[in-house]
Design a protein around this motif. Structure first.
Motif, PDB file in Angstrom:
ATOM      1  N   ILE A  72       3.406 -15.546 -35.746  1.00 37.96           N
ATOM      2  CA  ILE A  72       3.831 -14.504 -34.826  1.00 37.96           C
ATOM      3  C   ILE A  72       2.785 -13.395 -34.828  1.00 37.96           C
ATOM      4  CG2 ILE A  72       5.595 -12.759 -34.371  1.00 37.96           C
ATOM      5  CD1 ILE A  72       7.547 -14.678 -35.805  1.00 37.96           C
ATOM      6  N   ILE A  74       1.918  -9.566 -33.542  1.00 35.51           N
ATOM      7  CA  ILE A  74       2.531  -8.338 -33.046  1.00 35.51           C
ATOM      8  C   ILE A  74       1.479  -7.244 -33.034  1.00 35.51           C
ATOM      9  CG2 ILE A  74       4.280  -6.570 -33.466  1.00 35.51           C
ATOM     10  CD1 ILE A  74       5.914  -8.697 -34.884  1.00 35.51           C
ATOM     11  N   GLN A  75       1.349  -6.589 -31.909  1.00 34.23           N
ATOM     12  CA  GLN A  75       0.403  -5.483 -31.800  1.00 34.23           C
ATOM     13  C   GLN A  75       1.146  -4.194 -32.097  1.00 34.23           C
ATOM     14  OE1 GLN A  75      -1.316  -4.556 -27.910  1.00 34.23           O
ATOM     15  NE2 GLN A  75      -3.292  -4.775 -28.884  1.00 34.23           N
ATOM     16  N   ILE A  76       0.597  -3.410 -33.027  1.00 33.30           N
ATOM     17  CA  ILE A  76       1.255  -2.171 -33.411  1.00 33.30           C
ATOM     18  C   ILE A  76       0.277  -1.009 -33.309  1.00 33.30           C
ATOM     19  CG2 ILE A  76       2.880  -3.356 -34.935  1.00 33.30           C
ATOM     20  CD1 ILE A  76       1.222  -2.405 -37.307  1.00 33.30           C
ATOM     21  N   ILE A  86       8.105  -1.909 -37.681  1.00 32.39           N
ATOM     22  CA  ILE A  86       8.285  -3.240 -37.097  1.00 32.39           C
ATOM     23  C   ILE A  86       9.135  -4.114 -38.009  1.00 32.39           C
ATOM     24  CG2 ILE A  86       7.068  -5.390 -36.514  1.00 32.39           C
ATOM     25  CD1 ILE A  86       6.867  -3.278 -34.320  1.00 32.39           C
ATOM     26  N   PHE A 130       8.216  -4.330 -26.604  1.00 29.05           N
ATOM     27  CA  PHE A 130       7.482  -3.393 -27.452  1.00 29.05           C
ATOM     28  C   PHE A 130       7.166  -2.113 -26.710  1.00 29.05           C
ATOM     29  CE2 PHE A 130       3.870  -1.356 -29.383  1.00 29.05           C
ATOM     30  CZ  PHE A 130       4.290  -1.298 -30.694  1.00 29.05           C
TER      31      PHE A 130
END
Length: 135
Positions: A72, A74-76, A86, A130
């Motif tokens: 997975i 995920i851009q944070i 997150i 997001f």
């Protein structure tokens, strides 16, 4: 988003990583993320590359033992506490313990950071909208 990770098992001795990256470089494979784990005799190189299916085939043709699986991504935001937020969001959304075996480090060249989580498979399909409000 789910992307493919390739895990490559190599001996832990001088030049094995260089030999691996030589195969990749000669075949124009772009490494987007790399994570290494080792023991005294062997290591695992985990890669995110631009063409994972072609790269997996290339590595097998060059006698590497590999495993490909989904991770997975995920851009944070690039700010303190983002990863923690997150992880808390995941806990609230799924209401069950979450365990990760690998968390890739972020790409250090951008303001948005991409973390890649391996070893966790959701029990259901999901989509996470997001936005900064999620944090």
């Amino acid at each position: 988003m789910t992307i493919k990770q390739i895990s490559i098992f190599i001996e832990n001795k001088p030049e094995t990583l260089s030999e691996l990256t030589d195969v990749l470089a000669k075949n124009n494979v772009n490494m987007r993320a790399i994570m290494l784990a080792d023991t005294s005799d062997f290591g695992v190189v985990r890669l995110i590359v631009d063409n994972p299916d072609e790269t997996a085939k290339l590595l097998e043709e060059n006698d590497y033992v590999i495993k490909a699986n989904g991770v997975i991504a995920i851009q944070i935001p690039d700010e303190a506490g983002s990863l923690n937020s997150i992880l808390k969001l995941f806990s609230r959304l799924f209401s069950w313990p979450i365990s990760f075996s690998v968390i890739f480090p972020p790409n250090l060249s951008k303001k948005q950071r991409a973390f890649l989580f391996s070893g966790w498979q959701p029990r259901q399909k999901f989509s996470i909208p997001f936005s900064r409000q999620c944090l």
